[in-house]
Design a protein around this motif. Sequence first.
Motif, PDB file in Angstrom:
ATOM      1  N   GLY A  14       0.638  -1.196   0.040  1.00 47.61           N
ATOM      2  CA  GLY A  14      -0.019   0.043   0.083  1.00 47.61           C
ATOM      3  C   GLY A  14       0.819   1.238   0.079  1.00 47.61           C
ATOM      4  N   ILE A  20      -2.633  -3.853  -2.192  1.00 47.27           N
ATOM      5  CA  ILE A  20      -2.401  -4.231  -0.766  1.00 47.27           C
ATOM      6  C   ILE A  20      -2.852  -5.534  -0.608  1.00 47.27           C
ATOM      7  N   SER A  32      -6.908  -4.900  -1.062  1.00 46.43           N
ATOM      8  CA  SER A  32      -6.834  -3.396  -1.534  1.00 46.43           C
ATOM      9  C   SER A  32      -8.286  -2.747  -1.357  1.00 46.43           C
TER      10      SER A  32
END
Length: 75
Positions: A14, A20, A32
Amino acid sequence: MKSYTLQQLALRNGQDRPEIWVAYRGMIYDVSESRLWKKGMHYEHWAGQDLTEELADAPHTEKVFEKFVAIGQLA
């Protein structure tokens, strides 16, 4: 399913890249879209890591990973 190394996973934190990702029991999950993982951190846990050992301290079970798409395997 594609395999990723710990080094490749670490880049999906991130911060270095927009993805992510976290790993759990050899699977890599894309988190994410989770509002709980914005900026790559969820409480004291950082994205881009294998969270298998850390789940024991979490207030939830491994079922939480069912909410996310498994996008690869940890090599």
